[in-house]
Design a protein around this motif. Structure first.
Motif, PDB file in Angstrom:
ATOM      1  N   UNK A 108       0.830  -1.208   0.000  1.00 25.34           N
ATOM      2  CA  UNK A 108       0.000   0.000   0.000  1.00 25.34           C
ATOM      3  C   UNK A 108       0.860   1.252   0.000  1.00 25.34           C
ATOM      4  N   UNK A 109       1.934   1.243   0.785  1.00 25.00           N
ATOM      5  CA  UNK A 109       2.836   2.394   0.819  1.00 25.00           C
ATOM      6  C   UNK A 109       3.538   2.556  -0.525  1.00 25.00           C
ATOM      7  N   UNK A 110       4.013   1.468  -1.089  1.00 21.46           N
ATOM      8  CA  UNK A 110       4.709   1.535  -2.373  1.00 21.46           C
ATOM      9  C   UNK A 110       3.796   2.037  -3.489  1.00 21.46           C
ATOM     10  N   UNK A 111       2.525   1.646  -3.427  1.00 17.93           N
ATOM     11  CA  UNK A 111       1.563   2.058  -4.459  1.00 17.93           C
ATOM     12  C   UNK A 111       0.931   3.409  -4.169  1.00 17.93           C
ATOM     13  N   UNK A 112       1.353   4.019  -3.051  1.00  9.21           N
ATOM     14  CA  UNK A 112       0.852   5.335  -2.653  1.00  9.21           C
ATOM     15  C   UNK A 112      -0.666   5.348  -2.537  1.00  9.21           C
ATOM     16  N   UNK A 113      -1.229   4.238  -2.015  1.00  9.92           N
ATOM     17  CA  UNK A 113      -2.678   4.157  -1.819  1.00  9.92           C
ATOM     18  C   UNK A 113      -3.044   4.213  -0.348  1.00  9.92           C
ATOM     19  N   UNK A 114      -2.057   4.506   0.522  1.00 14.50           N
ATOM     20  CA  UNK A 114      -2.321   4.442   1.952  1.00 14.50           C
ATOM     21  C   UNK A 114      -3.213   5.576   2.424  1.00 14.50           C
ATOM     22  N   UNK A 115      -4.015   5.275   3.431  1.00 12.62           N
ATOM     23  CA  UNK A 115      -4.847   6.307   4.031  1.00 12.62           C
ATOM     24  C   UNK A 115      -4.030   7.053   5.089  1.00 12.62           C
ATOM     25  N   UNK A 116      -4.540   8.155   5.668  1.00 12.12           N
ATOM     26  CA  UNK A 116      -3.719   9.054   6.489  1.00 12.12           C
ATOM     27  C   UNK A 116      -2.999   8.403   7.664  1.00 12.12           C
ATOM     28  N   UNK A 117      -3.660   7.492   8.381  1.00 13.61           N
ATOM     29  CA  UNK A 117      -3.007   6.877   9.541  1.00 13.61           C
ATOM     30  C   UNK A 117      -1.837   6.010   9.118  1.00 13.61           C
ATOM     31  N   UNK A 118      -1.979   5.288   8.023  1.00 14.60           N
ATOM     32  CA  UNK A 118      -0.877   4.482   7.505  1.00 14.60           C
ATOM     33  C   UNK A 118       0.274   5.377   7.070  1.00 14.60           C
ATOM     34  N   UNK A 119      -0.042   6.487   6.449  1.00 13.32           N
ATOM     35  CA  UNK A 119       0.992   7.430   6.014  1.00 13.32           C
ATOM     36  C   UNK A 119       1.741   7.995   7.221  1.00 13.32           C
ATOM     37  N   UNK A 120       1.014   8.253   8.303  1.00 22.35           N
ATOM     38  CA  UNK A 120       1.620   8.850   9.491  1.00 22.35           C
ATOM     39  C   UNK A 120       2.494   7.857  10.240  1.00 22.35           C
ATOM     40  N   UNK A 121       1.995   6.660  10.492  1.00 20.43           N
ATOM     41  CA  UNK A 121       2.686   5.709  11.352  1.00 20.43           C
ATOM     42  C   UNK A 121       3.578   4.729  10.601  1.00 20.43           C
ATOM     43  N   UNK A 122       3.354   4.557   9.313  1.00 20.90           N
ATOM     44  CA  UNK A 122       4.222   3.708   8.524  1.00 20.90           C
ATOM     45  C   UNK A 122       3.770   2.264   8.434  1.00 20.90           C
ATOM     46  N   UNK A 123       4.309   1.562   7.440  1.00 23.98           N
ATOM     47  CA  UNK A 123       3.897   0.188   7.160  1.00 23.98           C
ATOM     48  C   UNK A 123       4.236  -0.756   8.306  1.00 23.98           C
ATOM     49  N   UNK A 124       5.426  -0.609   8.897  1.00 26.67           N
ATOM     50  CA  UNK A 124       5.851  -1.530   9.940  1.00 26.67           C
ATOM     51  C   UNK A 124       5.011  -1.450  11.195  1.00 26.67           C
ATOM     52  N   UNK A 125       4.812  -0.233  11.694  1.00 29.92           N
ATOM     53  CA  UNK A 125       4.051  -0.056  12.933  1.00 29.92           C
ATOM     54  C   UNK A 125       2.600  -0.481  12.751  1.00 29.92           C
ATOM     55  N   UNK A 126       2.010  -0.151  11.600  1.00 31.18           N
ATOM     56  CA  UNK A 126       0.606  -0.520  11.366  1.00 31.18           C
ATOM     57  C   UNK A 126       0.447  -2.035  11.247  1.00 31.18           C
ATOM     58  N   UNK A 127       1.382  -2.694  10.564  1.00 30.39           N
ATOM     59  CA  UNK A 127       1.329  -4.151  10.453  1.00 30.39           C
ATOM     60  C   UNK A 127       1.518  -4.804  11.814  1.00 30.39           C
ATOM     61  N   UNK A 128       2.425  -4.246  12.607  1.00 29.62           N
ATOM     62  CA  UNK A 128       2.670  -4.799  13.943  1.00 29.62           C
ATOM     63  C   UNK A 128       1.435  -4.672  14.820  1.00 29.62           C
ATOM     64  N   UNK A 129       0.801  -3.513  14.801  1.00 33.99           N
ATOM     65  CA  UNK A 129      -0.410  -3.307  15.599  1.00 33.99           C
ATOM     66  C   UNK A 129      -1.509  -4.271  15.144  1.00 33.99           C
TER      67      UNK A 129
END
Length: 291
Positions: free
Chosen positions: A225-246
């Motif tokens: 999602x980050x690579x395709x620039x389709x992330x929503x605001x929370x993903x953009x703020x916290x990043x792929x790693x932290x969101x996946x971990x949560x």
């Protein structure tokens, strides 16, 4: 930006997770929802790689490979025909170091757990500054890694566990660190969050493997999602790693809660894996809300 010392629960992460879980459609081919590799497995330890690999599949990855020692391969394969087992790895620690270095060169996201975390206490430089990695130490593993990297006890000079997790992440070049415990503390060195979803008092073997396996699938999806620039605001703020971990921490706690409700004291990790579908529906299907 959330101050590094401020601990917070982030319910909006659930919305971010829903945004990057791939929908089930007719126009996809096998592999697009994730091809997960699990590195591990010896003659004595065959359950951990199985639990991790099958959890990645049950969460929604298309393919799950296990790379293990030859003496473990037949046993792991016998647990499930769903897994693709490769009996290729002898001298496990040496091979894992090379795998990590190769994955870094190919920019592949990775989750490092258990013996992998122990390896990093000896060779922390092999993962430093690689922000596509997530480390999942328990309390004891965290203390050892912290002492190895920072040269002091995590209880010295910091106010809270959250502060020490953030400090370790920054010292390792903003690798995402998940300190597992009664409350899971997650930090990428910029933000700190906690996952305190309801679980149960039962601590069965294999629960951490379910966590790391499911985290692998979530990390693949969030990274795409980050690579395709389709992330929503929370993903953009916290990043792929932290969101996946949560996402994986919350899912594991929900699996624990559901399996304990059904089985009580006799609950095992296999019961938790059976509960993955119900937990995914309860937490992340469209219209669901965080428990």
């Amino acid at each position: 930006m959330t101050p590094a010392h401020q601990l917070c629960t982030v319910p909006s992460i659930v919305s971010a997770v829903k945004s990057f879980i791939p929908p089930l459609t007719t126009d996809k081919y096998k592999g697009q929802a994730g091809r997960i590799a699990v590195i591990g497995g010896s003659k004595e330890y065959t359950g951990a790689p199985y639990f991790a690999a099958i959890s990645a599949l049950k969460v929604g990855a298309d393919l799950s490979h296990v790379f293990c020692a030859s003496e473990a391969s037949v046993v792991i394969k016998s647990y499930s025909p769903e897994l693709i087992v490769h009996p290729l790895l002898e001298q496990m620690c040496l091979n894992v170091s090379r795998v990590i270095e190769k994955a870094r060169s190919m920019k592949i996201p990775m989750v490092i757990d258990a013996d992998g975390v122990h390896l990093l206490t000896i060779e922390p430089d092999i993962i430093k500054n690689y922000e596509r990695a997530i480390l999942t130490p328990n309390a004891v593993e965290f203390s050892r890694l912290y002492q190895s990297v920072l040269g002091k006890d995590p209880n010295c000079g910091v106010d809270t566990v959250a502060a020490s997790v953030s400090e370790l992440s920054r010292a390792m070049g903003n690798v995402t660190v998940v300190r597992k415990g009664a409350v899971d503390i997650i930090s990428d060195g910029h933000h700190v969050m906690q996952c305190d979803g309801q679980g149960s008092l039962r601590r069965c073997g294999g629960q951490g493997d379910l966590l790391s396996g499911s985290m692998g699938s979530f990390l693949h999806w969030s990274s795409m999602a980050v690579e395709n620039d389709t992330q929503e605001p929370t993903l953009r703020k916290h990043g792929a790693g932290a969101c996946a971990a949560y996402a994986a921490c919350l899912l594991t706690r929900e699996c624990n809660r559901l399996a304990f409700r059904d089985h009580g004291r006799s609950m095992t990790c296999s019961d938790m894996i059976v509960a993955i579908h119900r937990a995914m529906v309860a937490l992340y299907e469209e219209g669901s809300e965080e428990s």
